[in-house]
Design a protein around this motif. Structure first.
Motif, PDB file in Angstrom:
ATOM      1  N   VAL A  30       0.848  -1.186   0.000  1.00 31.07           N
ATOM      2  CA  VAL A  30       0.000   0.000   0.000  1.00 31.07           C
ATOM      3  C   VAL A  30       0.888   1.241   0.000  1.00 31.07           C
ATOM      4  O   VAL A  30       2.101   1.149   0.195  1.00 31.07           O
ATOM      5  CB  VAL A  30      -0.939   0.039   1.225  1.00 31.07           C
ATOM      6  CG1 VAL A  30      -1.919  -1.127   1.203  1.00 31.07           C
ATOM      7  CG2 VAL A  30      -0.139   0.056   2.519  1.00 31.07           C
ATOM      8  N   GLN A  31       0.241   2.380  -0.172  1.00 34.45           N
ATOM      9  CA  GLN A  31       0.979   3.637  -0.119  1.00 34.45           C
ATOM     10  C   GLN A  31       0.829   4.263   1.262  1.00 34.45           C
ATOM     11  O   GLN A  31      -0.074   3.913   2.028  1.00 34.45           O
ATOM     12  CB  GLN A  31       0.442   4.589  -1.195  1.00 34.45           C
ATOM     13  CG  GLN A  31       0.718   4.115  -2.607  1.00 34.45           C
ATOM     14  CD  GLN A  31       0.329   5.139  -3.650  1.00 34.45           C
ATOM     15  OE1 GLN A  31      -0.609   5.907  -3.461  1.00 34.45           O
ATOM     16  NE2 GLN A  31       1.055   5.161  -4.762  1.00 34.45           N
ATOM     17  N   ALA A  32       1.728   5.186   1.542  1.00 29.23           N
ATOM     18  CA  ALA A  32       1.665   5.898   2.819  1.00 29.23           C
ATOM     19  C   ALA A  32       0.280   6.540   2.980  1.00 29.23           C
ATOM     20  O   ALA A  32      -0.308   7.017   2.025  1.00 29.23           O
ATOM     21  CB  ALA A  32       2.758   6.953   2.881  1.00 29.23           C
ATOM     22  N   TRP A  33      -0.217   6.475   4.237  1.00 29.17           N
ATOM     23  CA  TRP A  33      -1.521   7.005   4.625  1.00 29.17           C
ATOM     24  C   TRP A  33      -2.682   6.098   4.274  1.00 29.17           C
ATOM     25  O   TRP A  33      -3.829   6.391   4.641  1.00 29.17           O
ATOM     26  CB  TRP A  33      -1.766   8.403   4.080  1.00 29.17           C
ATOM     27  CG  TRP A  33      -0.771   9.387   4.601  1.00 29.17           C
ATOM     28  CD1 TRP A  33       0.284   9.909   3.925  1.00 29.17           C
ATOM     29  CD2 TRP A  33      -0.713   9.944   5.914  1.00 29.17           C
ATOM     30  NE1 TRP A  33       1.012  10.745   4.739  1.00 29.17           N
ATOM     31  CE2 TRP A  33       0.416  10.790   5.974  1.00 29.17           C
ATOM     32  CE3 TRP A  33      -1.494   9.785   7.075  1.00 29.17           C
ATOM     33  CZ2 TRP A  33       0.769  11.481   7.108  1.00 29.17           C
ATOM     34  CZ3 TRP A  33      -1.142  10.487   8.217  1.00 29.17           C
ATOM     35  CH2 TRP A  33      -0.023  11.320   8.230  1.00 29.17           C
ATOM     36  N   ASP A  34      -2.420   4.999   3.577  1.00 30.64           N
ATOM     37  CA  ASP A  34      -3.474   4.024   3.291  1.00 30.64           C
ATOM     38  C   ASP A  34      -3.787   3.192   4.541  1.00 30.64           C
ATOM     39  O   ASP A  34      -3.107   3.317   5.575  1.00 30.64           O
ATOM     40  CB  ASP A  34      -3.047   3.089   2.161  1.00 30.64           C
ATOM     41  CG  ASP A  34      -3.220   3.724   0.793  1.00 30.64           C
ATOM     42  OD1 ASP A  34      -2.754   3.116  -0.191  1.00 30.64           O
ATOM     43  OD2 ASP A  34      -3.809   4.814   0.716  1.00 30.64           O
ATOM     44  N   SER A  35      -4.794   2.321   4.409  1.00 25.53           N
ATOM     45  CA  SER A  35      -5.200   1.439   5.501  1.00 25.53           C
ATOM     46  C   SER A  35      -5.144  -0.014   5.054  1.00 25.53           C
ATOM     47  O   SER A  35      -5.273  -0.321   3.858  1.00 25.53           O
ATOM     48  CB  SER A  35      -6.622   1.768   5.955  1.00 25.53           C
ATOM     49  OG  SER A  35      -6.706   3.083   6.473  1.00 25.53           O
ATOM     50  N   LEU A  36      -4.955  -0.894   6.018  1.00 21.36           N
ATOM     51  CA  LEU A  36      -5.013  -2.339   5.791  1.00 21.36           C
ATOM     52  C   LEU A  36      -5.617  -2.980   7.031  1.00 21.36           C
ATOM     53  O   LEU A  36      -5.454  -2.453   8.140  1.00 21.36           O
ATOM     54  CB  LEU A  36      -3.617  -2.930   5.594  1.00 21.36           C
ATOM     55  CG  LEU A  36      -2.987  -3.013   4.220  1.00 21.36           C
ATOM     56  CD1 LEU A  36      -1.596  -3.618   4.317  1.00 21.36           C
ATOM     57  CD2 LEU A  36      -3.855  -3.798   3.250  1.00 21.36           C
ATOM     58  N   ARG A  37      -6.274  -4.112   6.851  1.00 16.62           N
ATOM     59  CA  ARG A  37      -6.750  -4.880   7.993  1.00 16.62           C
ATOM     60  C   ARG A  37      -6.181  -6.288   7.913  1.00 16.62           C
ATOM     61  O   ARG A  37      -6.421  -7.005   6.936  1.00 16.62           O
ATOM     62  CB  ARG A  37      -8.269  -4.953   8.060  1.00 16.62           C
ATOM     63  CG  ARG A  37      -8.747  -5.570   9.375  1.00 16.62           C
ATOM     64  CD  ARG A  37     -10.244  -5.554   9.532  1.00 16.62           C
ATOM     65  NE  ARG A  37     -10.883  -6.657   8.834  1.00 16.62           N
ATOM     66  CZ  ARG A  37     -12.064  -7.174   9.192  1.00 16.62           C
ATOM     67  NH1 ARG A  37     -12.702  -6.699  10.248  1.00 16.62           N
ATOM     68  NH2 ARG A  37     -12.591  -8.158   8.495  1.00 16.62           N
ATOM     69  N   LEU A  38      -5.439  -6.659   8.919  1.00 19.60           N
ATOM     70  CA  LEU A  38      -4.915  -8.009   9.023  1.00 19.60           C
ATOM     71  C   LEU A  38      -5.883  -8.874   9.830  1.00 19.60           C
ATOM     72  O   LEU A  38      -6.518  -8.387  10.774  1.00 19.60           O
ATOM     73  CB  LEU A  38      -3.551  -8.006   9.717  1.00 19.60           C
ATOM     74  CG  LEU A  38      -2.468  -7.130   9.102  1.00 19.60           C
ATOM     75  CD1 LEU A  38      -1.162  -7.311   9.874  1.00 19.60           C
ATOM     76  CD2 LEU A  38      -2.273  -7.418   7.648  1.00 19.60           C
ATOM     77  N   SER A  39      -5.955 -10.133   9.449  1.00 17.52           N
ATOM     78  CA  SER A  39      -6.773 -11.103  10.177  1.00 17.52           C
ATOM     79  C   SER A  39      -5.915 -12.288  10.573  1.00 17.52           C
ATOM     80  O   SER A  39      -4.945 -12.625   9.882  1.00 17.52           O
ATOM     81  CB  SER A  39      -7.933 -11.591   9.307  1.00 17.52           C
ATOM     82  OG  SER A  39      -8.779 -10.540   8.926  1.00 17.52           O
ATOM     83  N   CYS A  40      -6.281 -12.909  11.675  1.00 18.12           N
ATOM     84  CA  CYS A  40      -5.574 -14.103  12.135  1.00 18.12           C
ATOM     85  C   CYS A  40      -6.608 -15.071  12.683  1.00 18.12           C
ATOM     86  O   CYS A  40      -7.267 -14.773  13.686  1.00 18.12           O
ATOM     87  CB  CYS A  40      -4.554 -13.750  13.204  1.00 18.12           C
ATOM     88  SG  CYS A  40      -3.797 -15.178  13.998  1.00 18.12           S
ATOM     89  N   ALA A  41      -6.745 -16.203  12.011  1.00 16.19           N
ATOM     90  CA  ALA A  41      -7.700 -17.222  12.420  1.00 16.19           C
ATOM     91  C   ALA A  41      -6.981 -18.315  13.196  1.00 16.19           C
ATOM     92  O   ALA A  41      -5.977 -18.862  12.725  1.00 16.19           O
ATOM     93  CB  ALA A  41      -8.388 -17.816  11.201  1.00 16.19           C
ATOM     94  N   ALA A  42      -7.510 -18.609  14.376  1.00 16.79           N
ATOM     95  CA  ALA A  42      -6.940 -19.668  15.218  1.00 16.79           C
ATOM     96  C   ALA A  42      -7.761 -20.941  15.068  1.00 16.79           C
ATOM     97  O   ALA A  42      -8.983 -20.885  14.932  1.00 16.79           O
ATOM     98  CB  ALA A  42      -6.931 -19.216  16.679  1.00 16.79           C
ATOM     99  N   ASP A  69     -12.968 -11.586  17.444  1.00 19.48           N
ATOM    100  CA  ASP A  69     -14.287 -12.192  17.364  1.00 19.48           C
ATOM    101  C   ASP A  69     -14.123 -13.623  17.864  1.00 19.48           C
ATOM    102  O   ASP A  69     -13.638 -14.491  17.132  1.00 19.48           O
ATOM    103  CB  ASP A  69     -14.785 -12.158  15.923  1.00 19.48           C
ATOM    104  CG  ASP A  69     -16.185 -12.726  15.776  1.00 19.48           C
ATOM    105  OD1 ASP A  69     -16.647 -13.442  16.688  1.00 19.48           O
ATOM    106  OD2 ASP A  69     -16.814 -12.451  14.747  1.00 19.48           O
ATOM    107  N   ASN A  70     -14.490 -13.863  19.101  1.00 11.64           N
ATOM    108  CA  ASN A  70     -14.262 -15.183  19.694  1.00 11.64           C
ATOM    109  C   ASN A  70     -15.138 -16.266  19.064  1.00 11.64           C
ATOM    110  O   ASN A  70     -14.773 -17.436  19.080  1.00 11.64           O
ATOM    111  CB  ASN A  70     -14.497 -15.131  21.199  1.00 11.64           C
ATOM    112  CG  ASN A  70     -13.401 -14.366  21.918  1.00 11.64           C
ATOM    113  OD1 ASN A  70     -12.269 -14.290  21.441  1.00 11.64           O
ATOM    114  ND2 ASN A  70     -13.737 -13.786  23.054  1.00 11.64           N
ATOM    115  N   ALA A  71     -16.260 -15.894  18.511  1.00 10.50           N
ATOM    116  CA  ALA A  71     -17.107 -16.875  17.827  1.00 10.50           C
ATOM    117  C   ALA A  71     -16.388 -17.440  16.608  1.00 10.50           C
ATOM    118  O   ALA A  71     -16.644 -18.573  16.200  1.00 10.50           O
ATOM    119  CB  ALA A  71     -18.424 -16.239  17.421  1.00 10.50           C
ATOM    120  N   LYS A  72     -15.489 -16.643  16.039  1.00 13.56           N
ATOM    121  CA  LYS A  72     -14.725 -17.067  14.865  1.00 13.56           C
ATOM    122  C   LYS A  72     -13.283 -17.389  15.210  1.00 13.56           C
ATOM    123  O   LYS A  72     -12.489 -17.713  14.315  1.00 13.56           O
ATOM    124  CB  LYS A  72     -14.749 -15.976  13.794  1.00 13.56           C
ATOM    125  CG  LYS A  72     -16.127 -15.656  13.259  1.00 13.56           C
ATOM    126  CD  LYS A  72     -16.051 -14.564  12.200  1.00 13.56           C
ATOM    127  CE  LYS A  72     -17.429 -14.238  11.653  1.00 13.56           C
ATOM    128  NZ  LYS A  72     -17.386 -13.159  10.636  1.00 13.56           N
TER     129      LYS A  72
END
Length: 124
Positions: A12-24, A70-73
């Motif tokens: 991404v470029q500076a000032w952009d956003s990202l969302r990381l996910s981690c599934a257990a 999200d504990n359900a997931k």
């Protein structure tokens, strides 16, 4: 043995956003995110208690990153806003099974399970 699988990294470029996910693959207590660049120590980014009622952040990301779960997931998220080139790193999800629901630990050695990492690259 709990397995953690991260997703959501990218370029991404500076000032952009990202969302990381981690599934257990199973139940965990505290969960967190760490990051590492080549030749550097893996550093703490954010952590969250099982209930989500307690969070902790590195000073470098406070006000820009938000951790949630999200504990359900069995999934933890890291919303990253206003990204900077210095946020470029491999981001690792971490979790533990130690009981408790207080202020989450920020030390690496406290976490038992680790994901494989996802690359985040921020261009200027």
């Amino acid at each position: 043995q709990v397995q953690l699988v991260e997703s959501g990294g990218g370029l991404v470029q500076a000032w952009d956003s990202l969302r990381l996910s981690c599934a257990a693959s199973g139940r965990t207590s505290y969960m967190g995110w760490f990051r590492q660049t080549l030749g550097e120590e893996r550093e703490f980014v954010a952590a969250i208690s099982r209930s989500g009622g307690y969070t902790a952040y590195a000073d470098s990301v406070k006000g820009r990153f938000t951790i949630s779960r999200d504990n359900a997931k069995n999934t933890v998220y890291l919303q990253m806003n206003s990204l900077k080139p210095e946020d470029t790193a491999i981001y690792y999800c971490a979790a533990t099974y130690y009981p408790g629901d207080g202020q989450p630990p920020i030390e690496r050695h406290f976490y038992v399970y680790w994901g494989q990492g996802t690359q985040v690259t921020v261009s200027s």
